[in-house]
Design an enzyme around this catalytic site. Structure first.
Site, PDB file in Angstrom:
ATOM      1  CG  ASP A  38      91.110  78.486  49.040  1.00 39.77           C
ATOM      2  OD1 ASP A  38      90.471  79.256  49.779  1.00 39.77           O
ATOM      3  OD2 ASP A  38      92.150  77.904  49.408  1.00 39.77           O
ATOM      4  CE  LYS A  60      91.736  71.751  43.672  1.00 37.17           C
ATOM      5  NZ  LYS A  60      92.389  73.065  43.696  1.00 37.17           N
ATOM      6  CG  MET A 175      92.217  69.025  54.539  1.00 37.29           C
ATOM      7  SD  MET A 175      93.126  69.320  53.006  1.00 37.29           S
ATOM      8  CE  MET A 175      94.707  68.548  53.377  1.00 37.29           C
TER       9      MET A 175
END
Length: 223
Positions: A38, A60, A175
């Site tokens: 990732d 992502k 996040m």
């Protein structure tokens, strides 16, 4: 032609610093026939892979997904049919807001053998690198971790904002930069003390790490 199904390893890459990767994680990367990684996997970790290892990026970023999660799940099943050792390298810990649970469930349902290799979560490493202990015997004996980035398909938040506001100890939002102001306001409206010390950490445990200290009320402006 490979006759037996391979194993998929869901490996936590840790918070950013390659030296915080576990010995087990590095050994598996060095062994991997296929590496599915990732956006948080560092180039130093990718360099551990052996010559000929198939590397597939599925990272992502906010608003930019190299591959939808359902396709990643399917890809891992396909890799197991093709390779003896597939490493799915994920930032932090696979099962802490890393969607490793979804991937593990998909592998289980497909009958693919898999193992989970835990990693150090940024939830504790980020504050530690910024000089903040998430627990301290003289001050708090618990901490709460929640996400600031929920499933975009949800029509309403699943977060227990009143519960988070009322919780004692350190509160860690992962996040959450895109909704920082909204989340701080919601917490204060639910009873969170506005003058409580707060901090924001960017690129934790990397050479680009930055931090800012403020209060719950002033944190968004400070950021």
């Amino acid at each position: 032609m490979k006759k037996t199904q391979g194993t998929v390893y869901l490996v936590g890459a840790g918070p950013g610093d390659p030296q915080l990767m576990t010995l087990r994680g590095r050994a598996l990367i060095e062994k991997a026939d296929c590496l599915v990684y990732d956006a948080l996997a560092s180039n130093a970790m990718l360099a551990w892979a052996k010559p000929g290892c198939q590397k597939i990026y599925v990272g992502k970023r906010a608003g930019q997904h190299a591959m939808p999660q359902a396709e990643i799940n399917h890809l891992l099943v396909q890799c197991a049919a093709k390779y003896d050792c597939t490493v799915r390298l994920k930032g932090g810990d696979p099962y802490v807001f890393g969607r490793g649970g979804e991937e593990g469930a998909a592998l289980y349902e497909a009958g693919v053998p898999f193992q989970v290799v835990p990693g150090i979560s940024s939830a504790i490493a980020g504050p530690a690198y910024a000089g903040i202990p998430v627990t301290h015997r003289a001050h708090n004996t618990q901490f709460t971790v929640f996400t600031g980035h929920e499933d975009a398909n949800r029509t309403e938040s699943a977060l227990d904002i009143p519960g988070i506001a009322a919780a004692l100890g350190t509160k860690i939002m992962l996040m959450g930069m895109s909704r920082l102001r909204e989340t701080m306001q919601a917490l204060m409206q639910a009873g969170q003390v506005a003058t409580e010390p707060a901090a924001a950490i960017q690129w934790a445990a990397t050479g680009r790490q930055r931090k800012v200290f403020a209060t719950v009320e002033t944190l968004a402006d400070a950021v």
